[in-house]
Design a protein around this motif. Structure first.
Motif, short mmCIF file in Angstrom:
data_model
loop_
_atom_site.label_atom_id
_atom_site.label_comp_id
_atom_site.label_asym_id
_atom_site.label_seq_id
_atom_site.Cartn_x
_atom_site.Cartn_y
_atom_site.Cartn_z
N PHE A 1 -31.63 12.16 61.84
CA PHE A 1 -30.19 12.42 61.94
C PHE A 1 -29.93 13.77 62.61
CE2 PHE A 1 -28.11 9.68 58.37
CZ PHE A 1 -28.40 8.54 59.10
N GLY A 2 -30.72 14.78 62.24
CA GLY A 2 -30.54 16.09 62.85
C GLY A 2 -30.76 16.06 64.35
N ASP A 3 -31.79 15.32 64.79
CA ASP A 3 -32.07 15.18 66.22
C ASP A 3 -30.93 14.46 66.92
OD1 ASP A 3 -34.57 16.37 65.86
OD2 ASP A 3 -35.57 14.44 65.56
N LEU A 4 -30.47 13.37 66.31
CA LEU A 4 -29.40 12.58 66.91
C LEU A 4 -28.11 13.38 67.03
CD1 LEU A 4 -30.02 9.19 65.08
CD2 LEU A 4 -30.48 9.69 67.48
N GLN A 5 -27.84 14.24 66.03
CA GLN A 5 -26.63 15.05 66.08
C GLN A 5 -26.72 16.07 67.21
OE1 GLN A 5 -23.92 14.47 64.20
NE2 GLN A 5 -22.81 16.03 65.35
N LEU A 6 -27.90 16.66 67.40
CA LEU A 6 -28.10 17.59 68.51
C LEU A 6 -27.88 16.89 69.84
CD1 LEU A 6 -31.25 19.62 67.36
CD2 LEU A 6 -28.92 20.50 67.65
N GLN A 7 -28.40 15.67 69.97
CA GLN A 7 -28.21 14.90 71.20
C GLN A 7 -26.74 14.60 71.43
OE1 GLN A 7 -30.70 11.40 70.91
NE2 GLN A 7 -32.53 12.61 70.41
N GLU A 8 -26.03 14.25 70.37
CA GLU A 8 -24.61 13.94 70.47
C GLU A 8 -23.82 15.16 70.92
OE1 GLU A 8 -21.37 11.29 70.23
OE2 GLU A 8 -23.52 10.91 70.03
N GLU A 9 -24.14 16.31 70.35
CA GLU A 9 -23.42 17.53 70.71
C GLU A 9 -23.73 17.96 72.15
OE1 GLU A 9 -24.36 20.32 67.64
OE2 GLU A 9 -23.18 19.26 66.13
N GLU A 10 -24.95 17.72 72.61
CA GLU A 10 -25.29 18.03 73.99
C GLU A 10 -24.53 17.13 74.95
OE1 GLU A 10 -26.94 19.69 77.40
OE2 GLU A 10 -26.71 20.42 75.35
N LYS A 11 -24.41 15.85 74.61
CA LYS A 11 -23.62 14.93 75.44
C LYS A 11 -22.16 15.39 75.50
CE LYS A 11 -26.41 10.83 74.40
NZ LYS A 11 -26.41 9.51 73.71
N ARG A 12 -21.63 15.82 74.34
CA ARG A 12 -20.25 16.29 74.31
C ARG A 12 -20.08 17.55 75.15
NH1 ARG A 12 -19.93 16.84 69.26
NH2 ARG A 12 -19.24 14.70 68.83
N ARG A 13 -21.08 18.44 75.09
CA ARG A 13 -21.01 19.67 75.88
C ARG A 13 -21.01 19.35 77.37
NH1 ARG A 13 -23.72 22.80 78.92
NH2 ARG A 13 -25.53 21.40 78.90
N VAL A 14 -21.83 18.39 77.78
CA VAL A 14 -21.90 17.99 79.19
C VAL A 14 -20.57 17.38 79.62
CG1 VAL A 14 -22.98 16.41 80.83
CG2 VAL A 14 -24.39 17.70 79.22
N ARG A 15 -19.99 16.52 78.78
CA ARG A 15 -18.70 15.90 79.12
C ARG A 15 -17.61 16.95 79.27
NH1 ARG A 15 -20.29 12.00 75.17
NH2 ARG A 15 -18.92 12.99 73.63
N GLU A 16 -17.60 17.93 78.38
CA GLU A 16 -16.60 18.99 78.45
C GLU A 16 -16.78 19.83 79.71
OE1 GLU A 16 -13.91 19.80 76.60
OE2 GLU A 16 -14.22 17.84 75.67
N ALA A 17 -18.04 20.09 80.07
CA ALA A 17 -18.31 20.87 81.28
C ALA A 17 -17.85 20.11 82.52
CB ALA A 17 -19.80 21.19 81.37
N GLU A 18 -18.11 18.81 82.54
CA GLU A 18 -17.68 17.99 83.68
C GLU A 18 -16.16 17.92 83.75
OE1 GLU A 18 -19.64 14.35 82.87
OE2 GLU A 18 -21.53 14.94 83.82
N ARG A 19 -15.52 17.82 82.61
CA ARG A 19 -14.06 17.77 82.58
C ARG A 19 -13.47 19.08 83.09
NH1 ARG A 19 -10.19 19.31 78.86
NH2 ARG A 19 -8.25 18.08 78.88
#
Length: 283
Positions: free
Chosen positions: A255-273
């Motif tokens: 779960f901890g790994d998956l949450q880190l992956q989720e937050e990284e995806k969100r960070r990338v989306r925000e950067a692209e936006r």
């Protein structure tokens, strides 16, 4: 939100619908760590502890008023894989259990002072005496507000003969309200897989993570708590939970790994936006 993993009650509960008892009991034999000893110490004695549970519905639920309420506001990736939604869950198998858990929640929300009074009174009962009674706060759900946390601290102080324990993803709330003035009979374990994982020091804080296999949790340096849920607060500080209770969990990540992956995806989306907005403004 039109659909929920757990449906609400179809009728509004009346005052007489509140459960006669707020806590349900499960017996378990555990190996208690001796004072100042190690959880693997051969001298540790095994004794029967009376373990009771207070629970509410998990995650989003529809109340009898028609409103939606989130009992796990800090839930992250764990929400999609919560064991409460699994095929073997009492929520799926026993509508009466689901309704009782919802009634527990409705009592807290609609009459918080009455709920706290009743909980304190119930804990004075004979079954809780003798020093070997434990209460797990939440088999499902979490601490959704400051006042709810403070209510549990008052309840724990009113029953020093009972030990309370919990998992929680409400890291900020616990650091602000629990750590500064925690009753000695109130134990907790932070839980990875939530939106406040960044606030957990994985080397210093007692915390739990869910892994796909026992081998995976041991390889990551965690201790398996399958023998007893109380090892979450009595055993090693890095608590590993095998994914057998989480049927929706797949792959090799925790779960901890998956949450880190989720937050990284969100960070990338925000950067692209942000980049798109910058280009649009400059055009």
């Amino acid at each position: 939100m039109d659909t929920l993993p757990i449906p609400g009650l179809d009728v509004e509960p009346s005052r007489t619908d509140w459960p006669a008892k707020l806590l349900s009991q499960n017996n378990t034999d555990v190996c208690r760590r001796p004072e100042g000893g190690d959880e693997t110490d051969e001298a540790a004695k095994t004794e029967k502890l009376r373990v009771f549970t207070w629970t509410v519905p998990a995650w989003w639920v529809r109340l009898s008023t028609g409103d939606y309420f989130n009992t796990c506001p800090e839930a992250g990736v764990c929400g999609r894989s919560c064991y409460a939604f699994g095929r073997g869950s009492s929520y799926k198998r026993f509508p009466s259990a689901r309704n009782r858990h919802l009634l527990n929640l409705e009592l807290v929300l609609s009459e918080p002072k009455e709920w706290e009074r009743r909980m304190k009174a119930e804990l004075k009962g004979r079954v809780f005496r003798g020093g070997n009674a434990w209460v797990r706060v939440h088999d499902a759900g979490d601490f959704w507000s400051d006042e709810y946390v403070l209510s549990w601290l008052r309840i724990a102080r009113s029953a020093p003969h009972v030990t309370f324990y919990c998992y929680t993803k409400a890291i900020d709330r616990f650091r602000r309200l629990v750590l500064p003035d925690c009753p000695p009979n109130f134990l907790w374990c932070f839980s990875l897989g939530g939106t406040e994982d960044r606030l957990i020091d994985r080397e210093k804080d007692r915390h739990a993570d869910v892994f796909p296999t026992v081998e995976a949790l041991e390889a990551a340096g965690y201790s398996d708590q399958s023998a007893s849920d109380l090892l979450a607060v009595l055993g090693a500080p890095k608590v590993g939970i095998p994914a057998n209770r989480y049927p929706a969990m797949k792959g090799t990540a925790s779960f901890g790994d998956l949450q880190l992956q989720e937050e990284e995806k969100r960070r990338v989306r925000e950067a692209e936006r942000t980049a798109r907005l910058t280009l649009a403004t400059a055009a």
